[in-house]
Design a protein around this motif. Structure first.
Motif, mmCIF file in Angstrom:
data_model
loop_
_atom_site.group_PDB
_atom_site.id
_atom_site.type_symbol
_atom_site.label_atom_id
_atom_site.label_comp_id
_atom_site.label_asym_id
_atom_site.label_seq_id
_atom_site.Cartn_x
_atom_site.Cartn_y
_atom_site.Cartn_z
ATOM 1 N N GLU A 268 0.813 -1.197 0.000
ATOM 2 C CA GLU A 268 0.000 0.000 0.000
ATOM 3 C C GLU A 268 0.859 1.264 0.000
ATOM 4 O O GLU A 268 2.037 1.238 0.350
ATOM 5 C CB GLU A 268 -0.935 0.020 1.223
ATOM 6 C CG GLU A 268 -1.923 -1.129 1.263
ATOM 7 C CD GLU A 268 -2.831 -1.078 2.479
ATOM 8 O OE1 GLU A 268 -2.570 -0.237 3.383
ATOM 9 O OE2 GLU A 268 -3.790 -1.859 2.537
ATOM 10 N N ASP A 269 0.239 2.362 -0.398
ATOM 11 C CA ASP A 269 0.809 3.701 -0.295
ATOM 12 C C ASP A 269 2.251 3.774 -0.819
ATOM 13 O O ASP A 269 2.521 3.337 -1.920
ATOM 14 C CB ASP A 269 0.705 4.197 1.152
ATOM 15 C CG ASP A 269 -0.739 4.286 1.614
ATOM 16 O OD1 ASP A 269 -1.632 4.444 0.764
ATOM 17 O OD2 ASP A 269 -0.989 4.188 2.837
ATOM 18 N N ASP A 270 3.176 4.333 -0.021
ATOM 19 C CA ASP A 270 4.543 4.554 -0.496
ATOM 20 C C ASP A 270 5.255 3.264 -0.873
ATOM 21 O O ASP A 270 6.071 3.251 -1.806
ATOM 22 C CB ASP A 270 5.356 5.298 0.561
ATOM 23 C CG ASP A 270 4.970 6.766 0.659
ATOM 24 O OD1 ASP A 270 4.889 7.418 -0.401
ATOM 25 O OD2 ASP A 270 4.727 7.247 1.777
ATOM 26 N N GLU A 271 4.959 2.174 -0.149
ATOM 27 C CA GLU A 271 5.604 0.903 -0.492
ATOM 28 C C GLU A 271 5.175 0.437 -1.872
ATOM 29 O O GLU A 271 5.999 -0.053 -2.657
ATOM 30 C CB GLU A 271 5.276 -0.159 0.564
ATOM 31 C CG GLU A 271 5.954 0.069 1.908
ATOM 32 C CD GLU A 271 5.734 -1.103 2.851
ATOM 33 O OE1 GLU A 271 4.824 -1.930 2.588
ATOM 34 O OE2 GLU A 271 6.467 -1.196 3.848
ATOM 35 N N ALA A 272 3.888 0.579 -2.177
ATOM 36 C CA ALA A 272 3.394 0.214 -3.509
ATOM 37 C C ALA A 272 3.978 1.131 -4.567
ATOM 38 O O ALA A 272 4.421 0.679 -5.635
ATOM 39 C CB ALA A 272 1.866 0.275 -3.531
ATOM 40 N N VAL B 58 2.142 7.410 -10.575
ATOM 41 C CA VAL B 58 1.145 8.234 -9.902
ATOM 42 C C VAL B 58 0.172 7.295 -9.201
ATOM 43 O O VAL B 58 -0.455 6.450 -9.845
ATOM 44 C CB VAL B 58 0.385 9.123 -10.903
ATOM 45 C CG1 VAL B 58 -0.668 9.956 -10.170
ATOM 46 C CG2 VAL B 58 1.344 10.021 -11.665
ATOM 47 N N LEU B 59 0.068 7.438 -7.883
ATOM 48 C CA LEU B 59 -0.851 6.617 -7.113
ATOM 49 C C LEU B 59 -1.949 7.523 -6.573
ATOM 50 O O LEU B 59 -1.715 8.354 -5.691
ATOM 51 C CB LEU B 59 -0.104 5.915 -5.963
ATOM 52 C CG LEU B 59 -0.739 4.645 -5.393
ATOM 53 C CD1 LEU B 59 0.261 3.900 -4.508
ATOM 54 C CD2 LEU B 59 -1.996 4.935 -4.584
ATOM 55 N N LYS B 60 -3.149 7.358 -7.139
ATOM 56 C CA LYS B 60 -4.296 8.186 -6.735
ATOM 57 C C LYS B 60 -4.939 7.594 -5.493
ATOM 58 O O LYS B 60 -5.246 6.405 -5.461
ATOM 59 C CB LYS B 60 -5.298 8.275 -7.891
ATOM 60 C CG LYS B 60 -4.726 8.937 -9.144
ATOM 61 C CD LYS B 60 -5.605 8.714 -10.360
ATOM 62 C CE LYS B 60 -5.543 7.272 -10.837
ATOM 63 N NZ LYS B 60 -6.342 7.030 -12.056
ATOM 64 N N GLN B 61 -5.172 8.453 -4.478
ATOM 65 C CA GLN B 61 -5.649 7.983 -3.178
ATOM 66 C C GLN B 61 -7.016 8.542 -2.800
ATOM 67 O O GLN B 61 -7.332 8.674 -1.620
ATOM 68 C CB GLN B 61 -4.631 8.361 -2.100
ATOM 69 C CG GLN B 61 -3.256 7.745 -2.302
ATOM 70 C CD GLN B 61 -2.269 8.177 -1.243
ATOM 71 O OE1 GLN B 61 -1.972 9.365 -1.110
ATOM 72 N NE2 GLN B 61 -1.780 7.229 -0.471
ATOM 73 N N GLY B 62 -7.824 8.861 -3.797
ATOM 74 C CA GLY B 62 -9.169 9.345 -3.507
ATOM 75 C C GLY B 62 -9.152 10.642 -2.716
ATOM 76 O O GLY B 62 -8.485 11.611 -3.090
#
Length: 325
Positions: free
Chosen positions: A222-226, A238-242
């Motif tokens: 999840e998050d930064d690890e992903a 780019v990881l969109k987090q709602g």
């Protein structure tokens, strides 16, 4: 060379209809709030039933939404997809043109794919999707010369359902020197094609867009690890987090940017328009924080309207806001 972005994806006509009550949902046994796959006959029956409710017909599909957004931001764009030789296909091409996109459509004898969105009075959206001609596009429909003159390719992950098509297109674009951008599309698509997606990213892709569920499906993290794990395969992630905004790795830069204040009424196209804002900023050499902010501005605006299209006044405001970055 001036930037020119080519979109590749499923060409689906979006048909937006406000319904006064849920009677039509009951009549056609549609699951409210869900995506209901329908065949050509049932799609035609539903369209007939709502024709008196002033349906709004616009070009749709994930990649096309992003490409239309980029065109409205002033980027030179084209779009490849497959439609039928019917009235909906003609309207699809015309809507692309009205949004400033060059249609590079392939055609089939099969009816044009569509997604009828029935919007209830409580803002719940029930989708009736007929894929039609959209899923008939094959690798042979896209010759290498299709990429000539373009600097970037933007493809939607839904195309992995035809692995020869998407891998052939990404490989050809990479060979031609284009920057290859891929949106992972949907967590279930990623789960079902994880190994293939891994190959695409490691061999051809430069920029990846994913939401939280897609990133976790791809990495198990999840998050930064992903973000960092995907970042080992591509230059930009780019990881969109709602509601939490987005986290970005752009080369050696990292950034976390929140959402912009907005009065959300419909989240359709939020991720697609985020990508448009981010890509515009990336093309113009902005840093990670500025790129993510541009994405937040475009996505924050589209959720204030019904559907994925915005009027000229709103686009003027958006262009000014992102230029001020």
């Amino acid at each position: 060379m001036q930037a020119k972005v080519l979109g590749l994806g499923n060409a689906l006509v979006d048909i937006l209809v406000r319904i006064p009550n849920d009677n039509i949902l009951n009549e056609f046994n549609l699951l409210k709030g869900a995506m209901n796959l329908v065949d050509d006959q049932r799609s035609a029956e539903i369209l007939e039933a709502v024709k008196g409710l002033n349906p709004q017909i616009v070009s749709g599909g994930s990649s096309a939404n992003t490409i239309c957004g980029l065109a409205n931001l002033g980027i030179n764009t084209g779009f490849i997809g497959m439609t039928g030789t019917d009235e909906l296909g003609a309207k699809y091409a015309e809507d692309l043109k009205q949004n400033g996109v060059t249609p590079l459509l392939r055609t089939s004898a099969t009816p044009t794919g569509s997604c009828i969105s029935l919007i209830s009075s409580d803002s719940e959206r029930t989708m009736c999707t007929h894929l039609g001609a959209a899923v008939e596009m094959e690798a042979s429909d896209i010759e290498e010369t299709a990429f000539d003159g373009f600097t970037h390719l933007y493809a939607e992950g839904y195309l992995v359902q035809n692995p020869q098509l998407i891998e052939g297109a990404l490989a050809a674009a990479k060979k031609k020197g284009l920057t290859v951008i891929l949106d992972l599309a949907s967590y279930n698509v990623v789960e079902e094609n994880q190994e293939f997606m891994q190959r695409l990213l490691s061999r051809y892709v430069d920029v990846v867009f994913a939401n939280e569920e897609e990133a976790t499906a791809f990495t198990g993290k999840e998050d930064d690890e992903a973000l960092n794990e995907i970042g080992e395969l591509v230059d930009t992630v780019v990881l969109k987090q709602g509601r939490r905004g987005s986290i970005v790795k752009l080369g050696a830069e990292h950034a976390h940017v929140g959402i912009v204040g907005s009065s959300a009424i419909d989240t359709t196209g939020a991720g697609d328009l985020y990508a448009a804002g981010f890509i515009w900023a990336m093309i113009n050499g902005l840093n990670a924080t500025q790129c993510a902010t541009a994405g937040a501005i475009t996505s924050g605006n589209v959720i204030e309207v019904i559907g994925s299209k915005m009027d000229a006044t709103r686009w003027t405001s958006i262009r000014q806001a992102i230029k001020d970055l």
